[in-house]
Design an enzyme around this catalytic site. Structure first.
Site, PDB file in Angstrom:
ATOM      1  N   ARG A  20       0.821  -1.214   0.000  1.00 18.50           N
ATOM      2  CA  ARG A  20       0.000   0.000   0.000  1.00 18.50           C
ATOM      3  C   ARG A  20       0.856   1.267   0.000  1.00 18.50           C
ATOM      4  NH1 ARG A  20      -3.401  -0.343   5.072  1.00 18.50           N
ATOM      5  NH2 ARG A  20      -1.508  -1.352   5.766  1.00 18.50           N
ATOM      6  N   ASN A  38      -6.056  -2.774   2.057  1.00 17.74           N
ATOM      7  CA  ASN A  38      -6.019  -4.229   2.157  1.00 17.74           C
ATOM      8  C   ASN A  38      -7.444  -4.751   2.230  1.00 17.74           C
ATOM      9  OD1 ASN A  38      -3.215  -4.502   2.223  1.00 17.74           O
ATOM     10  ND2 ASN A  38      -3.112  -4.403   4.446  1.00 17.74           N
TER      11      ASN A  38
END
Length: 92
Positions: A20, A38
């Protein structure tokens, strides 16, 4: 200059490898807005908005990800630009 939006699901070993944060850095380097998060099943989902050429460059990066990641598949939904983001952020 065509503005577009892409929602992508990244499958593979993509959680626990800073995917990320590297995605955020790469998106910002290409002047994109959107978000990355996520998913409970182990995938990562990202929304990219911006110039089509920049979105495509970041999607190419997503096919590899950071060095510790192992990307198996990208599922991309191409959409019309919405302009709903003012930055690119990591969602918790």
């Amino acid at each position: 200059m065509k503005l577009i939006r892409a929602t992508v699901r990244i499958k593979g070993v993509v959680q626990g490898v800073n995917f990320r944060y590297f995605t955020q850095r790469t998106a910002l380097e290409h002047n994109l807005t959107g978000c990355v998060r996520n998913l409970p099943n182990g995938d990562v989902e990202a929304i990219f908005e911006g110039r089509e050429s920049d979105v495509r460059k970041v999607l190419e990066w997503c096919r590899q990800g950071p060095s510790a990641a192992h990307v198996n598949e990208l599922l991309i939904d191409w959409e019309d630009y919405r302009g709903e983001f003012d930055e690119f952020r990591v969602m918790r």
